[in-house]
Structure formats: C-alpha cells, structure tokens
Design a protein around this motif. Structure first.
Motif, short mmCIF file in Angstrom:
data_model
loop_
_atom_site.label_atom_id
_atom_site.label_comp_id
_atom_site.label_asym_id
_atom_site.label_seq_id
_atom_site.Cartn_x
_atom_site.Cartn_y
_atom_site.Cartn_z
N GLN A 94 27.83 42.92 37.02
CA GLN A 94 28.26 43.87 38.05
C GLN A 94 29.61 43.46 38.64
O GLN A 94 30.49 44.29 38.84
CB GLN A 94 27.20 43.99 39.15
CG GLN A 94 25.96 44.71 38.70
CD GLN A 94 24.88 44.70 39.78
OE1 GLN A 94 25.08 44.25 40.89
NE2 GLN A 94 23.71 45.20 39.42
N ALA A 95 29.77 42.18 38.92
CA ALA A 95 31.03 41.69 39.50
C ALA A 95 32.19 41.93 38.55
O ALA A 95 33.27 42.37 38.97
CB ALA A 95 30.91 40.20 39.83
N PHE A 96 31.99 41.67 37.27
CA PHE A 96 33.07 41.82 36.31
C PHE A 96 33.48 43.28 36.15
O PHE A 96 34.66 43.61 36.17
CB PHE A 96 32.68 41.23 34.96
CG PHE A 96 33.79 41.30 33.95
CD1 PHE A 96 34.84 40.39 34.02
CD2 PHE A 96 33.81 42.25 32.96
CE1 PHE A 96 35.88 40.44 33.10
CE2 PHE A 96 34.84 42.32 32.05
CZ PHE A 96 35.88 41.41 32.11
N PHE A 97 32.52 44.14 36.00
CA PHE A 97 32.85 45.53 35.70
C PHE A 97 33.24 46.34 36.94
O PHE A 97 33.88 47.37 36.82
CB PHE A 97 31.74 46.20 34.90
CG PHE A 97 31.68 45.67 33.49
CD1 PHE A 97 32.67 45.99 32.58
CD2 PHE A 97 30.67 44.81 33.11
CE1 PHE A 97 32.65 45.48 31.29
CE2 PHE A 97 30.63 44.30 31.81
CZ PHE A 97 31.62 44.63 30.90
N LYS A 98 32.88 45.84 38.13
CA LYS A 98 33.36 46.49 39.35
C LYS A 98 34.79 46.07 39.64
O LYS A 98 35.50 46.74 40.37
CB LYS A 98 32.46 46.14 40.54
CG LYS A 98 31.16 46.89 40.55
CD LYS A 98 30.38 46.55 41.81
CE LYS A 98 29.06 47.29 41.82
NZ LYS A 98 28.26 46.92 42.99
N ASN A 99 35.18 44.93 39.08
CA ASN A 99 36.54 44.41 39.22
C ASN A 99 36.96 44.28 40.69
O ASN A 99 38.08 44.60 41.06
CB ASN A 99 37.53 45.27 38.44
CG ASN A 99 38.79 44.50 38.12
OD1 ASN A 99 38.79 43.27 38.11
ND2 ASN A 99 39.87 45.20 37.87
N GLU A 100 36.03 43.83 41.52
CA GLU A 100 36.34 43.58 42.92
C GLU A 100 36.84 42.15 43.07
O GLU A 100 36.59 41.30 42.22
CB GLU A 100 35.08 43.78 43.78
CG GLU A 100 34.57 45.20 43.74
CD GLU A 100 33.23 45.36 44.46
OE1 GLU A 100 32.57 44.34 44.74
OE2 GLU A 100 32.85 46.50 44.72
#
Length: 126
Positions: free
Chosen positions: A82-88
C-alpha cells in the motif's frame, strides 16, 4: 524465472541475517529490513517479469522463515504494498524506495549497511 528471482533475493536476505548486527527480537530492525527487502524485491519483479502476488508471497515466505509470525508478516507486506503504490512520503515508502534503488546492484554491502544505519537512526528518534 521464479527460481532465478528467489536466488537473487535470497542473496540479499542472507547477507542481512549473516551480519553480526542482526537481531530478530528487534521489531524496528525487522520492519526496516522487511520494508527495504520488499523494495528490493519489487525491483527484481521488473527484471524477472513477475506478478505482484509472486513478490508478496516470496517476501512473506522468507520473513516467516526467519521466525516472524505469519499474520504479522502478511500485515507488514500488505502495508508495504500500500505504501509503495500510494507513493506517499512516509517512512515506509522511503525504506521501500531505498531497497528498490539497489535492485540492479551486485554488491549489496551498502544496502545491508543502510538497513542497520536506518534502524539505529529510527531508534534514536524514539
């Protein structure tokens, strides 16, 4: 291709756990390792043309094999994805990107050192 992927990622994980600084009882070290390792594996996904599920499964299997709990590890990998693909701009995303940046390197000494230095820095902030 999947066997070559496994061999490649196992080299990094072996270097991490063979280091004298490895401590499975350190949750912070485990999370930093997991996020960084996940990023490295995502880079290898590109090289070996794998599906996302293959990467997630391989990371979970390897982290569980170190002695971590199955559900905990699955949650960690889910958070990493989730962290990688949200790119936050989060700590998780930064750690994942560090691992991802090394996916074409043969000498992983710097990446392994980075894991331990990042863990130390995070622990100092607490």
């Amino acid at each position: 291709m999947i066997e070559a992927f496994h061999k490649k990622i196992d080299v990094l994980l072996q270097q991490i756990v063979d280091d004298s600084r490895w401590d499975l009882d350190s949750e912070t070290l485990f999370v930093v390792t997991g996020m960084t390792f996940y990023g490295y594996c995502l880079g290898q996904k590109i090289v070996f043309m794998l599906e996302q599920e293959d990467v997630n499964k391989a990371v979970v299997e390897r982290l569980v094999a170190l002695g971590a709990g199955q559900k905990y590890t699955e949650g960690l990998v889910e958070a990493a994805e989730q962290a990688f693909f949200k790119n936050e701009e989060t700590l998780y995303n930064q750690l994942i990107n560090i691992g991802h940046n090394y996916f074409m390197m043969d000498d992983l000494t710097e990446l392994v050192d980075n894991i331990y230095l990042n863990t130390k820095a995070i622990l100092k902030q607490r």
